[in-house]
Scaffold this motif. Structure first.
Motif, PDB file in Angstrom:
ATOM      1  N   GLY A  45     -63.698 -32.106  77.811  1.00 48.60           N
ATOM      2  CA  GLY A  45     -62.903 -30.712  77.857  1.00 48.60           C
ATOM      3  C   GLY A  45     -63.575 -29.415  78.581  1.00 48.60           C
ATOM      4  O   GLY A  45     -62.894 -28.700  78.627  1.00 48.60           O
ATOM      5  N   ARG A  46     -64.676 -29.602  78.888  1.00 49.47           N
ATOM      6  CA  ARG A  46     -65.348 -28.671  79.539  1.00 49.47           C
ATOM      7  C   ARG A  46     -65.235 -28.452  80.917  1.00 49.47           C
ATOM      8  O   ARG A  46     -65.245 -27.362  81.504  1.00 49.47           O
ATOM      9  N   LEU A  47     -64.424 -29.359  81.569  1.00 48.79           N
ATOM     10  CA  LEU A  47     -63.993 -29.172  83.075  1.00 48.79           C
ATOM     11  C   LEU A  47     -62.704 -29.779  83.122  1.00 48.79           C
ATOM     12  O   LEU A  47     -62.308 -30.845  83.237  1.00 48.79           O
ATOM     13  N   PRO A  48     -61.378 -28.766  83.022  1.00 53.49           N
ATOM     14  CA  PRO A  48     -60.296 -29.218  82.702  1.00 53.49           C
ATOM     15  C   PRO A  48     -59.748 -29.601  84.305  1.00 53.49           C
ATOM     16  O   PRO A  48     -58.737 -28.804  85.007  1.00 53.49           O
ATOM     17  N   ALA A  49     -60.162 -30.394  84.842  1.00 54.25           N
ATOM     18  CA  ALA A  49     -59.959 -30.906  86.295  1.00 54.25           C
ATOM     19  C   ALA A  49     -58.344 -31.459  86.183  1.00 54.25           C
ATOM     20  O   ALA A  49     -57.834 -31.050  87.646  1.00 54.25           O
ATOM     21  N   GLY A  50     -57.656 -31.793  85.741  1.00 53.71           N
ATOM     22  CA  GLY A  50     -56.571 -32.022  85.600  1.00 53.71           C
ATOM     23  C   GLY A  50     -55.294 -30.994  85.966  1.00 53.71           C
ATOM     24  O   GLY A  50     -54.205 -31.128  86.255  1.00 53.71           O
ATOM     25  N   GLU A  51     -55.919 -29.569  85.722  1.00 57.33           N
ATOM     26  CA  GLU A  51     -55.195 -28.434  85.954  1.00 57.33           C
ATOM     27  C   GLU A  51     -54.814 -28.407  87.362  1.00 57.33           C
ATOM     28  O   GLU A  51     -53.721 -27.639  87.571  1.00 57.33           O
ATOM     29  N   VAL A  52     -55.685 -28.882  88.340  1.00 59.51           N
ATOM     30  CA  VAL A  52     -55.316 -28.815  89.655  1.00 59.51           C
ATOM     31  C   VAL A  52     -54.065 -29.632  90.138  1.00 59.51           C
ATOM     32  O   VAL A  52     -53.445 -29.736  91.357  1.00 59.51           O
ATOM     33  N   ILE A  53     -53.601 -30.630  89.270  1.00 60.54           N
ATOM     34  CA  ILE A  53     -52.410 -31.384  89.659  1.00 60.54           C
ATOM     35  C   ILE A  53     -51.245 -30.631  89.609  1.00 60.54           C
ATOM     36  O   ILE A  53     -51.021 -30.059  88.355  1.00 60.54           O
ATOM     37  N   THR A  54     -50.363 -30.724  90.638  1.00 54.50           N
ATOM     38  CA  THR A  54     -49.123 -29.975  90.638  1.00 54.50           C
ATOM     39  C   THR A  54     -48.054 -30.810  90.439  1.00 54.50           C
ATOM     40  O   THR A  54     -46.851 -30.469  90.301  1.00 54.50           O
ATOM     41  N   ARG A  55     -48.086 -31.990  91.004  1.00 48.03           N
ATOM     42  CA  ARG A  55     -46.959 -32.935  91.066  1.00 48.03           C
ATOM     43  C   ARG A  55     -47.252 -34.246  90.829  1.00 48.03           C
ATOM     44  O   ARG A  55     -48.409 -34.816  91.434  1.00 48.03           O
ATOM     45  N   ARG A  56     -46.478 -35.184  90.331  1.00 49.81           N
ATOM     46  CA  ARG A  56     -46.499 -36.707  90.121  1.00 49.81           C
ATOM     47  C   ARG A  56     -45.436 -37.224  90.906  1.00 49.81           C
ATOM     48  O   ARG A  56     -44.308 -37.115  90.237  1.00 49.81           O
ATOM     49  N   LEU A  57     -45.401 -38.006  92.204  1.00 50.30           N
ATOM     50  CA  LEU A  57     -44.151 -38.546  92.697  1.00 50.30           C
ATOM     51  C   LEU A  57     -44.378 -40.189  92.994  1.00 50.30           C
ATOM     52  O   LEU A  57     -45.499 -40.672  92.976  1.00 50.30           O
ATOM     53  N   PRO A  58     -43.379 -40.783  93.040  1.00 51.12           N
ATOM     54  CA  PRO A  58     -43.387 -42.178  93.403  1.00 51.12           C
ATOM     55  C   PRO A  58     -43.719 -42.373  94.932  1.00 51.12           C
ATOM     56  O   PRO A  58     -43.640 -41.532  95.872  1.00 51.12           O
ATOM     57  N   LEU A  59     -44.306 -43.437  95.238  1.00 51.52           N
ATOM     58  CA  LEU A  59     -44.853 -43.753  96.470  1.00 51.52           C
ATOM     59  C   LEU A  59     -44.065 -43.317  97.495  1.00 51.52           C
ATOM     60  O   LEU A  59     -44.328 -43.062  98.651  1.00 51.52           O
ATOM     61  N   ARG A  60     -42.556 -43.599  97.418  1.00 44.96           N
ATOM     62  CA  ARG A  60     -41.606 -43.805  98.384  1.00 44.96           C
ATOM     63  C   ARG A  60     -41.310 -42.013  98.893  1.00 44.96           C
ATOM     64  O   ARG A  60     -41.069 -42.074  99.997  1.00 44.96           O
ATOM     65  N   ASP A  61     -42.033 -41.095  98.026  1.00 42.24           N
ATOM     66  CA  ASP A  61     -41.859 -39.756  98.507  1.00 42.24           C
ATOM     67  C   ASP A  61     -43.168 -39.173  99.090  1.00 42.24           C
ATOM     68  O   ASP A  61     -43.191 -38.075  98.986  1.00 42.24           O
ATOM     69  N   TRP A  62     -43.960 -40.121  99.774  1.00 38.11           N
ATOM     70  CA  TRP A  62     -45.230 -39.549 100.220  1.00 38.11           C
ATOM     71  C   TRP A  62     -45.050 -38.459 101.346  1.00 38.11           C
ATOM     72  O   TRP A  62     -45.856 -37.681 101.396  1.00 38.11           O
ATOM     73  N   GLN A  63     -44.047 -38.679 102.062  1.00 39.22           N
ATOM     74  CA  GLN A  63     -43.898 -37.707 103.270  1.00 39.22           C
ATOM     75  C   GLN A  63     -43.800 -36.094 102.746  1.00 39.22           C
ATOM     76  O   GLN A  63     -44.515 -35.217 103.229  1.00 39.22           O
ATOM     77  N   GLY A  64     -42.592 -36.082 101.832  1.00 36.57           N
ATOM     78  CA  GLY A  64     -42.654 -34.768 101.196  1.00 36.57           C
ATOM     79  C   GLY A  64     -43.834 -34.291 100.510  1.00 36.57           C
ATOM     80  O   GLY A  64     -44.132 -32.961 100.359  1.00 36.57           O
ATOM     81  N   ALA A  65     -44.569 -35.324  99.782  1.00 29.60           N
ATOM     82  CA  ALA A  65     -45.700 -34.868  99.273  1.00 29.60           C
ATOM     83  C   ALA A  65     -46.892 -34.225 100.190  1.00 29.60           C
ATOM     84  O   ALA A  65     -47.524 -33.253 100.070  1.00 29.60           O
ATOM     85  N   PHE A  66     -46.872 -35.024 101.180  1.00 28.46           N
ATOM     86  CA  PHE A  66     -47.943 -34.777 102.428  1.00 28.46           C
ATOM     87  C   PHE A  66     -47.424 -33.331 102.896  1.00 28.46           C
ATOM     88  O   PHE A  66     -48.627 -32.500 102.977  1.00 28.46           O
TER      89      PHE A  66
END
Length: 352
Positions: free
Chosen positions: A315-336
């Motif tokens: 818990g000293r390094l909350p790296a997960g806080e930089v995650i802003t979205r989780r998407l299926p592989l098919r949505d790769w272009q919008g994510a990029f």
């Protein structure tokens, strides 16, 4: 008798040039000696992936992209001893280091000139299954989600750069230039290692997402260069002395040149960002008179991975806080596109 080859959906850079990324059905890999097969649970989009998309980073197509992965071992190949089916893992992307050059034999496989990593040199993790040498894997604790584990790889970069090489110490005053995912992780790493004060500096383009996130993460000082002179602010906060450590994550030539203005004499500059240019101006004499150390960095060390897993799990390094979205592989272009337009920080793609 006709044998059907199991297939899987994968995000493939199909040929050289800008673009040329598509979803394809490809054969499922089979683990060889010393390898395991991993069911990918999540894989983060890295800046490297964006550069490959735009033909701005070395790669060997056709190649399945993605290297910031977490997953579960589902098959162990022959001659494996360290990992078994069911193990939850992340892995170092140093797969095709040669093993016999000077760098490999001195423990620096991450910068072997012949290295080919998953995602650009060999097939990567934007798909259902990935095969990996077990010698490069690290177990993750049951308490760590696969999503958070997918950011171990970029965080291991900052742990290697900031802790192991720049040697941030308890009580250090630290400045981070460039508040992208790596910059924010670098700031979190410095704080976890005992920095007394972390200043995060960005531009107006960073205000809506990146600097907002920096404030949410609780960094002591967050500066938009259009609103405040960051060098003056740092000198004021340090009583005119300057920062102990400046971590340059932006890759912007003007920011790189300014690093010398921020640091105290005998200070350190930790170089993480790349410019994409052959040369840039730098105040050489000013740096010489400050007797500063400049540390260039690339990739991760073996030791940085277990340090990172411990820091995140504790818990000293909350790296997960930089995650802003989780998407299926098919949505790769919008994510990029979202990452490139700075609408997202770290996006995870999940196999279907």
């Amino acid at each position: 008798m006709v044998w059907l080859i199991p297939m899987m959906l994968a995000l493939v850079k199909t040929q050289k040039g800008r673009g040329f990324i598509e979803l394809r059905e490809v054969p499922e890999p089979q683990p060889g000696p010393g390898e395991v097969l991993i069911a990918v649970k999540a894989c983060g989009i890295c800046g490297t992936d964006i550069h490959v998309w735009h033909d701005e980073f070395p790669y060997w197509p056709p190649v399945i992209m993605g290297h910031e992965f977490s997953g579960e071992v589902v098959e162990a190949g022959p001659e494996t001893e360290l990992f078994k089916v069911g193990d939850r893992v992340v892995g170092e992307p140093h797969t095709r280091a040669c093993g016999h050059c000077y760098l490999c034999r001195t423990g620096n496989i991450q910068i072997c000139p012949l290295k080919r990593s998953p995602g650009w040199g060999i097939d990567g993790a934007f798909t259902k299954y990935l095969k990996m040498p077990e010698r490069l894997l690290h177990r993750i604790p049951d308490s760590m989600s696969y999503d958070v584990a997918a950011v171990v790889e970029p965080t291991a970069n900052t742990v290697h750069d900031v802790v192991e090489r720049a040697k941030v110490a308890a009580g250090d005053f630290v400045v981070v230039l460039g508040p992208g995912p790596i910059g924010l992780l670098a700031g979190l790493t410095a704080r976890a290692a005992g920095a007394r004060h972390v200043v995060v500096v960005g531009t107006p383009a960073d205000e809506a997402l990146r600097l907002k996130k920096a404030r949410e993460l609780g960094f002591e000082t967050v500066i938009n260069v259009a609103q405040e002179n960051p060098v003056d602010a740092v000198l004021h906060l340090t009583g005119g002395l300057g920062a102990d450590l400046v971590i340059e994550c932006s890759g912007a030539p003007a920011a790189i040149a300014s690093t010398v203005d921020f640091i105290r004499k005998k200070g350190r500059i930790c170089v993480i960002g790349l410019t994409g240019k052959d040369t840039i101006p730098f105040p050489w004499d000013k740096a010489a008179f400050k007797v500063c150390d400049v540390l260039f960095n690339l990739s991760t060390s073996y030791t940085s991975w277990d340090r990172t897993i411990h820091l995140i799990a504790s818990g000293r390094l909350p790296a997960g806080e930089v995650i802003t979205r989780r998407l299926p592989l098919r949505d790769w272009q919008g994510a990029f596109e979202g990452i490139e337009a700075q609408r997202e920080l770290k996006v995870l793609l999940v196999p279907e």
